[in-house]
Write a protein that holds these residues in place. Structure first.
Motif, PDB file in Angstrom:
ATOM      1  N   LYS A  77       0.829  -1.307  -0.075  1.00  0.00           N
ATOM      2  CA  LYS A  77       0.020   0.126   0.001  1.00  0.00           C
ATOM      3  C   LYS A  77       0.703   0.806   0.152  1.00  0.00           C
ATOM      4  O   LYS A  77       1.645   1.427   0.820  1.00  0.00           O
ATOM      5  N   MET A  78      -0.082   1.941  -1.239  1.00  0.00           N
ATOM      6  CA  MET A  78       1.548   3.350  -1.521  1.00  0.00           C
ATOM      7  C   MET A  78       0.951   5.037  -1.177  1.00  0.00           C
ATOM      8  O   MET A  78      -0.297   4.102  -2.320  1.00  0.00           O
ATOM      9  N   ASN A  79       0.975   5.792  -0.696  1.00  0.00           N
ATOM     10  CA  ASN A  79      -0.106   6.567  -0.649  1.00  0.00           C
ATOM     11  C   ASN A  79       0.593   7.730  -1.989  1.00  0.00           C
ATOM     12  O   ASN A  79      -0.212   8.754  -2.240  1.00  0.00           O
ATOM     13  N   THR A  80       1.545   7.522  -2.619  1.00  0.00           N
ATOM     14  CA  THR A  80       2.412   8.474  -3.214  1.00  0.00           C
ATOM     15  C   THR A  80       2.765   8.337  -4.366  1.00  0.00           C
ATOM     16  O   THR A  80       2.946   6.807  -4.813  1.00  0.00           O
ATOM     17  N   GLU A 134      -7.586   3.800  -7.201  1.00  0.00           N
ATOM     18  CA  GLU A 134      -6.981   3.707  -6.415  1.00  0.00           C
ATOM     19  C   GLU A 134      -5.727   4.407  -6.656  1.00  0.00           C
ATOM     20  O   GLU A 134      -5.201   5.447  -5.979  1.00  0.00           O
ATOM     21  N   ALA A 194      -6.995   8.477  -6.164  1.00  0.00           N
ATOM     22  CA  ALA A 194      -6.586   8.534  -4.264  1.00  0.00           C
ATOM     23  C   ALA A 194      -4.966   8.635  -4.218  1.00  0.00           C
ATOM     24  O   ALA A 194      -4.600   9.550  -3.139  1.00  0.00           O
ATOM     25  N   MET A 195      -4.480   8.467  -4.760  1.00  0.00           N
ATOM     26  CA  MET A 195      -3.116   8.239  -4.441  1.00  0.00           C
ATOM     27  C   MET A 195      -2.516  10.079  -5.083  1.00  0.00           C
ATOM     28  O   MET A 195      -3.212  11.042  -5.749  1.00  0.00           O
ATOM     29  N   THR A 196      -1.646  10.876  -4.131  1.00  0.00           N
ATOM     30  CA  THR A 196      -0.918  12.300  -4.782  1.00  0.00           C
ATOM     31  C   THR A 196       0.255  11.902  -5.126  1.00  0.00           C
ATOM     32  O   THR A 196       1.310  11.331  -5.334  1.00  0.00           O
ATOM     33  N   ASN A 226      -5.501  15.327  -6.692  1.00  0.00           N
ATOM     34  CA  ASN A 226      -4.376  14.908  -5.674  1.00  0.00           C
ATOM     35  C   ASN A 226      -3.189  15.259  -6.689  1.00  0.00           C
ATOM     36  O   ASN A 226      -2.084  14.186  -6.613  1.00  0.00           O
ATOM     37  N   SER A 238       4.171   7.336   3.240  1.00  0.00           N
ATOM     38  CA  SER A 238       4.021   5.724   3.272  1.00  0.00           C
ATOM     39  C   SER A 238       5.561   5.792   1.887  1.00  0.00           C
ATOM     40  O   SER A 238       5.888   6.934   1.761  1.00  0.00           O
TER      41      SER A 238
END
Length: 191
Positions: A45-48, A82, A85-87, A102, A124
């Motif tokens: 799981k990564m958000n960037t 997905e 939602a990520m930056t 984003n 993350s």
């Protein structure tokens, strides 16, 4: 410290995109949902997400329509959600007003921004997709911690090479897996 993980589909001869920027650059990829699932497990799981301008435009053109298409296959809509939602950290001097949610634009030093992202608190791990020139810069600076390749069983003969390294990169293989589609996932750590 956060890790930068590079994920790219490549041909057997090392190309990650076609020379035709008007196309998706991925005509020869053999899609396989099993491969996508394993790549996602490896990456975690990564958000960037780091992207260059060309990859950003391609992704925006490819993925955003799935968000509102009621007939979109569920797995593609899930990927689109997905990614949305990520930056998205996009390095570009030509994109002025991004429309994809984003998205943050940077014109500055790729190396310095990558170092800051790696050191950021409460973040993350960071995903790097496509973006060959950014891959080359960060690889040369040894800022990519993990390399995940989806090798497609195609010799494309021409295209954009993922690596035009001036320096040798020493990597340690930690996982390999072959699939019925002919695709192979190779997961390496930077030594």
């Amino acid at each position: 410290m956060n890790k930068i993980k590079m994920l790219n589909r490549i041909s057997i001869d090392g190309y990650f995109a076609s020379l035709n920027e008007a196309s998706s650059g991925m005509e020869w990829f053999i899609h396989d949902p099993q491969v996508d699932q394993v790549a996602h497990e490896i990456g975690g799981k990564m958000n960037t997400l780091i992207l260059g301008a060309t990859t950003y435009r391609l992704f925006e053109r490819s993925w955003v329509p799935y968000l509102t298409n009621p007939d979109a296959p569920a797995h593609l809509k899930e990927i689109a959600e997905e990614l949305t939602a990520m930056t998205k950290i996009v390095f570009s001097t030509s994109i002025k007003n991004p429309s994809w949610a984003n998205t943050l634009l940077y014109e500055g030093d790729v190396i310095e921004v990558a170092r800051q992202l790696k050191e950021a608190a409460n973040a993350s791990d960071i995903l790097l997709l496509g973006s060959g020139s950014i891959v080359q810069q960060l690889a040369s600076a040894k800022l990519i911690d993990e390399y995940i390749f989806i090798v497609t069983p195609v010799v494309s003969g021409q295209g954009k090479a993922l690596f035009c390294a001036e320096k040798q990169l020493d990597l340690q293989l930690v996982r390999s897996e072959a699939f019925e589609s002919g695709n192979v996932i190779l997961h390496y750590l930077q030594k």
